[in-house]
Write a protein that holds these residues in place. Structure first.
Motif, PDB file in Angstrom:
ATOM      1  N   ASP A  29      10.409  -6.156  17.612  1.00  0.00           N
ATOM      2  CA  ASP A  29      11.776  -5.657  17.520  1.00  0.00           C
ATOM      3  C   ASP A  29      11.901  -4.706  16.333  1.00  0.00           C
ATOM      4  O   ASP A  29      11.313  -4.937  15.274  1.00  0.00           O
ATOM      5  N   ARG A  30      12.681  -3.656  16.516  1.00  0.00           N
ATOM      6  CA  ARG A  30      12.890  -2.679  15.434  1.00  0.00           C
ATOM      7  C   ARG A  30      13.473  -3.327  14.184  1.00  0.00           C
ATOM      8  O   ARG A  30      13.217  -2.886  13.060  1.00  0.00           O
ATOM      9  N   GLN A  31      14.288  -4.359  14.372  1.00  0.00           N
ATOM     10  CA  GLN A  31      14.941  -4.991  13.231  1.00  0.00           C
ATOM     11  C   GLN A  31      13.953  -5.723  12.330  1.00  0.00           C
ATOM     12  O   GLN A  31      14.272  -6.045  11.187  1.00  0.00           O
ATOM     13  N   GLU A  32      12.753  -6.004  12.817  1.00  0.00           N
ATOM     14  CA  GLU A  32      11.746  -6.679  11.991  1.00  0.00           C
ATOM     15  C   GLU A  32      11.020  -5.711  11.073  1.00  0.00           C
ATOM     16  O   GLU A  32      10.333  -6.142  10.141  1.00  0.00           O
ATOM     17  N   LEU A  33      11.154  -4.412  11.301  1.00  0.00           N
ATOM     18  CA  LEU A  33      10.461  -3.425  10.478  1.00  0.00           C
ATOM     19  C   LEU A  33      11.214  -3.198   9.167  1.00  0.00           C
ATOM     20  O   LEU A  33      12.449  -3.108   9.167  1.00  0.00           O
ATOM     21  N   PRO A  34      10.498  -3.102   8.048  1.00  0.00           N
ATOM     22  CA  PRO A  34      11.155  -2.773   6.769  1.00  0.00           C
ATOM     23  C   PRO A  34      11.434  -1.271   6.702  1.00  0.00           C
ATOM     24  O   PRO A  34      10.607  -0.479   6.247  1.00  0.00           O
ATOM     25  N   LEU A  35      12.600  -0.863   7.150  1.00  0.00           N
ATOM     26  CA  LEU A  35      12.923   0.561   7.295  1.00  0.00           C
ATOM     27  C   LEU A  35      13.544   1.162   6.048  1.00  0.00           C
ATOM     28  O   LEU A  35      14.085   2.273   6.095  1.00  0.00           O
ATOM     29  N   GLN A  36      13.484   0.454   4.916  1.00  0.00           N
ATOM     30  CA  GLN A  36      14.114   0.966   3.710  1.00  0.00           C
ATOM     31  C   GLN A  36      13.281   2.049   3.023  1.00  0.00           C
ATOM     32  O   GLN A  36      13.745   2.675   2.067  1.00  0.00           O
TER      33      GLN A  36
ATOM     34  N   SER B 128      10.930   7.463  12.250  1.00  0.00           N
ATOM     35  CA  SER B 128      10.448   8.367  11.209  1.00  0.00           C
ATOM     36  C   SER B 128      11.230   8.198   9.924  1.00  0.00           C
ATOM     37  O   SER B 128      12.462   8.054   9.939  1.00  0.00           O
ATOM     38  N   GLY B 129      10.503   8.217   8.807  1.00  0.00           N
ATOM     39  CA  GLY B 129      11.142   8.202   7.500  1.00  0.00           C
ATOM     40  C   GLY B 129      11.728   9.568   7.178  1.00  0.00           C
ATOM     41  O   GLY B 129      11.266  10.604   7.661  1.00  0.00           O
ATOM     42  N   GLU B 130      12.764   9.583   6.353  1.00  0.00           N
ATOM     43  CA  GLU B 130      13.472  10.826   6.058  1.00  0.00           C
ATOM     44  C   GLU B 130      12.574  11.867   5.391  1.00  0.00           C
ATOM     45  O   GLU B 130      12.653  13.046   5.672  1.00  0.00           O
TER      46      GLU B 130
ATOM     47  N   THR C 160       6.700   6.404   8.094  1.00  0.00           N
ATOM     48  CA  THR C 160       6.967   6.525   9.521  1.00  0.00           C
ATOM     49  C   THR C 160       6.283   5.376  10.251  1.00  0.00           C
ATOM     50  O   THR C 160       5.115   5.086  10.005  1.00  0.00           O
ATOM     51  N   TRP C 161       7.018   4.743  11.169  1.00  0.00           N
ATOM     52  CA  TRP C 161       6.511   3.595  11.929  1.00  0.00           C
ATOM     53  C   TRP C 161       6.267   4.005  13.373  1.00  0.00           C
ATOM     54  O   TRP C 161       7.151   4.567  14.019  1.00  0.00           O
ATOM     55  N   GLN C 162       5.077   3.723  13.877  1.00  0.00           N
ATOM     56  CA  GLN C 162       4.736   3.958  15.272  1.00  0.00           C
ATOM     57  C   GLN C 162       4.287   2.622  15.864  1.00  0.00           C
ATOM     58  O   GLN C 162       3.258   2.079  15.466  1.00  0.00           O
ATOM     59  N   VAL C 163       5.062   2.071  16.780  1.00  0.00           N
ATOM     60  CA  VAL C 163       4.765   0.772  17.388  1.00  0.00           C
ATOM     61  C   VAL C 163       4.212   0.991  18.791  1.00  0.00           C
ATOM     62  O   VAL C 163       4.852   1.645  19.622  1.00  0.00           O
TER      63      VAL C 163
ATOM     64  N   PHE D 195       0.812  -1.224   0.000  1.00  0.00           N
ATOM     65  CA  PHE D 195       0.000   0.000   0.000  1.00  0.00           C
ATOM     66  C   PHE D 195       0.840   1.266   0.000  1.00  0.00           C
ATOM     67  O   PHE D 195       0.309   2.359  -0.147  1.00  0.00           O
ATOM     68  N   PHE D 196       2.160   1.139   0.171  1.00  0.00           N
ATOM     69  CA  PHE D 196       2.988   2.335   0.317  1.00  0.00           C
ATOM     70  C   PHE D 196       3.066   3.134  -0.981  1.00  0.00           C
ATOM     71  O   PHE D 196       2.846   4.346  -0.989  1.00  0.00           O
TER      72      PHE D 196
END
Length: 585
Positions: free
Chosen positions: A193-200, A544-546, A205-208, A177-178
């Protein structure tokens, strides 16, 4: 507050011009006096309310001035700001696994997340919202929805599914959907865990929202029972997931009465195994912890006592410790000469290493080693998958020097290094690809426990369908001439119906169930996965995304509609004032 059209500020000269005109116009005051006798009385009244009289004489002027000022104000398009969610679109990923039923602050974590979602829905400001729930098959509940009422309605309908969250699958769906839109993703779970998020993604922006409080949890990790010559033997594994020693009452009951009640003390962060023998004959057993902890779902576990094969026939050519392991668990064992194993006619479980008999035996069997091929040396530790055979048996600390080659088409459930160690055939045969002499396994308590689990799995009768996870889909050949089966709880509460030949879907709540069709009954159980019996403290954080960092998290709401309503009211009042004074004046 702000203004969108400051360019129209020049229109303020119109009310200023009218005001200046008012100051320089000639002023006359009409004061009729019927008699000089009333002069003093009139003067007193005038001095008592000069401002009110001034307002009465100049009401039309003030109304016109206010109307003009409001018109200028409306041209400037004033607005006020309210806090809004960042991004062009919003995505909610909602964990619906069983662990969301953990209690925090006198409510469940799931209900707390639902309240947060409803509050966030108020701040959407028309932005599209997508809601994805977790599970074996993640579901898109809403897709780019902007109707606030519809969004709130769907949030209220969300329920716990008791499945494992498999949150990685939900994250994969969310990424579709992005596209190129700036997106705010809210993940409502317990631990992530933060490492499980697709941060590419730079525009995401991710809010957990996680479980931020410590929870005391006592759990029945595993519960098994088997029929013996002296009654029923049961094994129960209890775990204390807190940092303090916990004392609780363990109760085992059947369909009629309570069989035992015992006070149990569990050390902090430890697991203990208890065994009970000579329990009364029962249709099923239910183990319960009377614990005041924060997670009640794993305090109860049930097991169905299906018809079982009571005798184990062990090949005399195998090591004597194999026979001893079964006997130590109070299981009836008969030793059979190697040359007679293939000639057995009695009902029972066969344990041998003659792999050539795998297609001749009528029932699944246990093969320890192979007599048709040579072994190869191996190095490494033993790794096991999540399987019922390892419910009580932990094989991680045993040593294996050699194994036989793997069998193609069989499922590997344990390995030594990169080589298969234990496999299961499509029909249910269990194959240990090593002789007992090649391991130090008999020196560990897991050896008799594994043999006990093998006896449980291979002795199940045809009236028991097995154990399912919540909402598990599994094809079943029910073998009935009719097309419909009905599912009931053990308390005879109807659940739903299924068609023969269709996909069997297990109920979502753990417990024992009965599948009925006319006079035929088949039992099965639904149990939480081991992962859903572990409660961990998580955290709430934001990544947060850049490209979305600098975007304003506010929405604008215009004053103009309210100003126009007020102007309409002023025009009505002006008309009424003019009508009362007379239009000619």
């Amino acid at each position: 507050m702000g203004f969108n059209q400051l360019l129209f500020l020049w229109t303020a000269i119109f009310p200023i011009a009218v005001l200046l005109y008012y100051f320089f116009r000639k002023k006359y005051t009409k004061q009729p006096v019927s008699s000089t006798l009333f002069w003093q009385e009139i003067m007193r009244e005038t001095k008592a309310s000069p401002y009110l009289q001034h307002l009465q004489r100049n009401a039309l002027f003030y109304l016109q001035m206010i109307a003009m000022i409001l018109l200028v104000f409306a041209l400037l398009q004033p607005f006020w700001k309210t806090k809004a969610l960042a991004g062009e679109q919003i995505v909610f990923i909602v964990d619906t696994s069983a662990s969301m039923e953990v209690n925090t602050n006198e409510t469940t974590l799931f209900d707390t997340h639902k309240k947060q979602m409803l509050q966030l829905a108020e701040s959407l400001s028309g932005k599209p919202l997508t809601i994805i729930t977790t599970g074996n098959e993640p579901t898109v509940v809403l897709r780019a929805e902007t109707n606030t009422d519809q969004i709130k309605s769907e949030i209220e309908k969300l329920e716990v599914s008791y499945e494992e969250e498999n949150i990685s699958k939900s994250l994969d769906i969310a990424q579709s959907f992005f596209q190129n839109l700036s997106t705010s993703v809210y993940v409502f779970t317990d631990v992530l865990d933060r490492q499980e998020l697709p941060l590419q993604y730079e525009n995401v922006t991710w809010q957990v929202e996680g479980l931020t409080s410590e929870v005391v949890n006592l759990s029945i990790k595993r519960f098994g029972a088997t029929k013996t010559n002296t009654g029923i033997s049961a094994l129960i594994q209890l775990e204390n997931q807190s940092n303090n020693e916990q004392t609780t009452a363990l109760v085992v009951a059947n369909e009629k009465k309570e069989l035992l009640k015992e006070k149990v003390t569990i050390p902090p962060n430890e697991t203990i195994t208890l065994s009970f023998d000579e329990l009364a004959e029962s249709t099923f057993l239910k183990a319960s912890l009377h614990a005041n902890d924060g997670y009640a779902l794993d305090n109860t576990m049930t097991v169905f006592m299906q018809d079982q094969l009571s005798t184990v026939f062990v090949d005399s050519g195998l090591h004597a410790l194999v026979r001893t392991a079964f006997q130590s668990m109070d299981i009836e064992v008969s030793s059979v000469p190697t040359e007679q194993i293939g000639l057995l006619t009695e009902e029972g479980i066969v344990v041998t290493n003659q792999f050539g008999l795998v297609d001749q035996l009528e029932r699944p069997a246990l093969f320890i080693g192979r007599n048709d091929i040579s072994a190869i040396e191996v190095n490494g530790g033993v790794q096991t998958s999540e399987h019922a055979l390892f419910s009580f048996a932990n094989l991680s600390d045993i040593y294996v020097s050699s194994v036989y080659p793997e069998i193609q088409g069989y499922t590997t459930i344990a390995t030594v290094g990169d080589e298969p160690f234990i496999q299961v055939s499509p029909r249910g045969d269990i194959v240990v690809l090593a002789d007992i002499q090649m391991t130090d396994w008999p020196l560990h308590p897991s050896f008799p426990l594994f043999m006990w689990s093998v006896k449980e799995q291979l002795s199940a009768g045809n009236t028991y369908l097995g154990t399912f996870t919540p909402n598990e889909r599994r094809p079943q050949s029910l073998g009935s001439a009719v097309n419909e089966w009905e599912i009931y709880t053990m308390e005879d509460s109807y659940q739903y119906s299924i068609e023969n030949g269709g996909a069997f879907i297990a109920p979502k709540k753990p417990g024992l169930y009965v599948l009925r069709s006319n006079d035929i009954e088949k039992n099965f159980s639904v149990a939480l996965s081991q992962k859903e019996k572990e409660i961990e403290k998580g955290e709430t954080y934001k990544v947060s995304g850049e490209q979305i960092k600098m975007s304003e998290n506010y929405s604008q709401h215009s004053f103009v509609p309210y100003i126009l309503l007020l102007l309409l009211l002023l025009f009505v009042i002006e008309w009424e004032v003019q009508r009362r004074r007379g239009f000619t004046s």
